[in-house]
Design a protein around this motif. Structure first.
Motif, PDB file in Angstrom:
ATOM      1  N   VAL A 142      -2.712  -4.752   4.305  1.00  0.00           N
ATOM      2  CA  VAL A 142      -3.150  -4.953   2.944  1.00  0.00           C
ATOM      3  C   VAL A 142      -4.605  -5.477   3.314  1.00  0.00           C
ATOM      4  O   VAL A 142      -4.800  -6.394   3.978  1.00  0.00           O
ATOM      5  N   PRO A 143      -5.680  -4.775   2.686  1.00  0.00           N
ATOM      6  CA  PRO A 143      -6.964  -5.383   3.038  1.00  0.00           C
ATOM      7  C   PRO A 143      -7.357  -6.699   2.530  1.00  0.00           C
ATOM      8  O   PRO A 143      -6.686  -7.157   1.992  1.00  0.00           O
ATOM      9  N   GLU A 144      -8.359  -7.126   3.426  1.00  0.00           N
ATOM     10  CA  GLU A 144      -8.796  -8.768   2.738  1.00  0.00           C
ATOM     11  C   GLU A 144      -9.060  -8.792   1.306  1.00  0.00           C
ATOM     12  O   GLU A 144      -9.855  -7.705   0.760  1.00  0.00           O
ATOM     13  N   GLY A 145      -8.642  -9.776   0.753  1.00  0.00           N
ATOM     14  CA  GLY A 145      -8.681  -9.585  -0.876  1.00  0.00           C
ATOM     15  C   GLY A 145      -7.583  -8.756  -1.505  1.00  0.00           C
ATOM     16  O   GLY A 145      -7.772  -9.124  -2.821  1.00  0.00           O
ATOM     17  N   GLY A 146      -7.122  -7.950  -0.861  1.00  0.00           N
ATOM     18  CA  GLY A 146      -5.952  -7.407  -1.560  1.00  0.00           C
ATOM     19  C   GLY A 146      -6.361  -6.026  -2.267  1.00  0.00           C
ATOM     20  O   GLY A 146      -5.462  -5.402  -2.826  1.00  0.00           O
ATOM     21  N   THR A 147      -7.460  -5.789  -2.187  1.00  0.00           N
ATOM     22  CA  THR A 147      -7.952  -4.620  -3.017  1.00  0.00           C
ATOM     23  C   THR A 147      -7.772  -3.253  -2.633  1.00  0.00           C
ATOM     24  O   THR A 147      -8.294  -2.954  -1.308  1.00  0.00           O
ATOM     25  N   GLN A 166       9.545  -0.738   4.654  1.00  0.00           N
ATOM     26  CA  GLN A 166       8.776  -1.298   5.673  1.00  0.00           C
ATOM     27  C   GLN A 166       9.440  -2.949   5.551  1.00  0.00           C
ATOM     28  O   GLN A 166       9.603  -3.370   4.587  1.00  0.00           O
ATOM     29  N   LYS A 167       9.180  -3.842   6.904  1.00  0.00           N
ATOM     30  CA  LYS A 167       9.702  -4.988   6.928  1.00  0.00           C
ATOM     31  C   LYS A 167       8.698  -6.102   6.838  1.00  0.00           C
ATOM     32  O   LYS A 167       8.878  -7.250   6.898  1.00  0.00           O
ATOM     33  N   CYS A 168       7.451  -5.669   6.995  1.00  0.00           N
ATOM     34  CA  CYS A 168       6.414  -6.578   7.379  1.00  0.00           C
ATOM     35  C   CYS A 168       4.876  -6.230   6.596  1.00  0.00           C
ATOM     36  O   CYS A 168       4.465  -4.841   6.628  1.00  0.00           O
ATOM     37  N   MET A 169       4.333  -7.076   6.172  1.00  0.00           N
ATOM     38  CA  MET A 169       2.879  -6.903   5.697  1.00  0.00           C
ATOM     39  C   MET A 169       1.839  -7.765   6.490  1.00  0.00           C
ATOM     40  O   MET A 169       2.362  -8.825   6.741  1.00  0.00           O
ATOM     41  N   LEU A 170       0.587  -7.240   6.827  1.00  0.00           N
ATOM     42  CA  LEU A 170      -0.395  -7.927   7.299  1.00  0.00           C
ATOM     43  C   LEU A 170      -1.569  -7.780   6.477  1.00  0.00           C
ATOM     44  O   LEU A 170      -1.990  -6.917   6.097  1.00  0.00           O
ATOM     45  N   THR A 171      -2.145  -9.068   6.576  1.00  0.00           N
ATOM     46  CA  THR A 171      -3.348  -8.964   5.866  1.00  0.00           C
ATOM     47  C   THR A 171      -4.428  -9.911   6.511  1.00  0.00           C
ATOM     48  O   THR A 171      -4.213 -10.447   7.421  1.00  0.00           O
ATOM     49  N   PHE A 172      -5.536 -10.077   6.047  1.00  0.00           N
ATOM     50  CA  PHE A 172      -6.964 -10.622   6.777  1.00  0.00           C
ATOM     51  C   PHE A 172      -7.131 -11.825   5.630  1.00  0.00           C
ATOM     52  O   PHE A 172      -7.201 -11.462   4.360  1.00  0.00           O
ATOM     53  N   GLY A 173      -7.874 -12.871   5.986  1.00  0.00           N
ATOM     54  CA  GLY A 173      -8.586 -13.919   5.022  1.00  0.00           C
ATOM     55  C   GLY A 173      -9.115 -15.163   5.628  1.00  0.00           C
ATOM     56  O   GLY A 173      -8.720 -15.328   6.837  1.00  0.00           O
ATOM     57  N   GLY A 174      -9.713 -15.936   4.971  1.00  0.00           N
ATOM     58  CA  GLY A 174     -10.458 -17.090   5.300  1.00  0.00           C
ATOM     59  C   GLY A 174      -9.535 -18.251   5.281  1.00  0.00           C
ATOM     60  O   GLY A 174      -8.256 -18.123   4.796  1.00  0.00           O
TER      61      GLY A 174
END
Ligand SMILES: *Cc1c(COP(=O)(O)O)cnc(C)c1O
Length: 297
Positions: free
Chosen positions: A135-140, A48-56
């Motif tokens: 990748v979930p928020e906080g990476g867990t 895969q070429k891309c990672m997406l995640t969430f955060g403040g």
């Protein structure tokens, strides 16, 4: 590396060491490197070429994922809470860093952000950005917990107590999974609540741990002059910088418990410095606006 900290002045016969996970990597500090290790390997393996995640806006996870993406030649997308940041994010040290690492930043309202785990939101992100590994928020996730089982080394079995900060609970889950029977972990919650036990029990049947939120200073990211003074004195005394969101509160809590006689005489305590120093600059900007004392770095 474990560094001994002289706590004899606290009037209780215990030994304290700090595991310097903050020194693991110059830009992907502490537990975020542990948490991303197997995730990145997984993404690369699947080509895969891309990672997406969430955060403040001040998220250590956003900074770490942006840097890790750049190092591994992966595209990264950060979905950031707060649409008001869209025009001013270059003034925010964390978001500016993420952008410089090549992360594509998407700003969403708090209401939208609250829906981030819904299939509809994920679908709209895929429509806009194509294929990515989320990748979930906080990476867990399971891979992150596996990475965190590698924090403790065979030599660390000498410690009866392992103390660490806990946010989503992923790091705590990995550490608890790797404990020996004679050891106990204490999770110092960085926010109100001790819900992280649900995350821990999802990944391990070990129960030799406890969680306290007594040292969260009113909630996630909240600070007061007492905490700042503690962090600055700690730096002066031991030469180790602490961050205000996680490790400052952790060490403050450990010192308080030592003073209160919580730990048995001659106990050996290991505190995990999980990193997070990139957040200090952003916190100092906020403190300056409020005319509060700043954190010395
Ligand atoms: C993210 C973070 C934590 C919390 O880790 P979780 O796995 O979410 O519990 C602790 N310390 C620092 C410095 C962090 O950046």
């Amino acid at each position: 590396m474990n560094q001994n900290i002289d706590v004899s002045s606290l009037g209780c016969d215990v030994r304290l060491s700090i595991k310097r996970e903050d020194l693991l990597h110059p830009v992907i500090s502490g537990n975020k490197l542990r948490k991303l290790k197997y995730t990145i390997a997984h993404v690369l393996q699947r080509s895969q070429k891309c990672m997406l995640t969430f955060g403040g806006a001040y998220s250590n996870h956003i900074a770490a994922l942006a840097a890790a993406g750049k190092l591994n030649k992966l595209k990264t997308i950060g979905v950031i809470r707060g649409e008001e940041l869209a025009g001013i994010y270059m003034e925010n040290p964390t978001l500016r860093f993420a952008k410089q690492q090549g992360m594509h930043l998407v700003f969403v309202s708090r209401a939208q952000y609250a829906l981030k785990d819904t299939p509809a939101f994920l679908k709209s992100l895929h429509e806009n950005y194509g294929d990515f590994y989320m990748v979930p928020e906080g990476g867990t996730n399971e891979l992150a917990v596996r990475g965190c089982t590698e924090i403790l080394t065979p030599q660390d079995t000498q410690y009866e107590y392992i103390c660490l900060c806990t946010g989503t609970g992923g790091t705590l889950a990995g550490v608890v999974s790797s404990l020996k029977e004679h050891q106990k972990a204490i999770g110092f919650s960085a926010l109100k609540g001790t819900f992280q036990d649900q995350v821990v029990s999802k990944y391990t049947s070990n129960t030799n741990y406890s969680i306290t939120d007594a040292y969260c200073f009113g909630g996630y990211g909240k600070v007061d002059p007492v905490l700042i003074e503690y962090i600055n004195t700690f730096k002066k005394t031991y030469g180790i910088g602490l961050d205000p969101v996680y490790t400052g509160k952790l060490l403050y809590g450990i010192f308080d418990l030592i003073k209160k006689g919580y730990f048995n005489k001659n106990s050996r305590i290991l505190a995990l410095h999980t990193g997070g120093m990139q957040g200090v600059a952003g916190m100092n900007l906020k403190l300056k606006k409020k005319n509060l004392p700043l954190i010395n770095v």
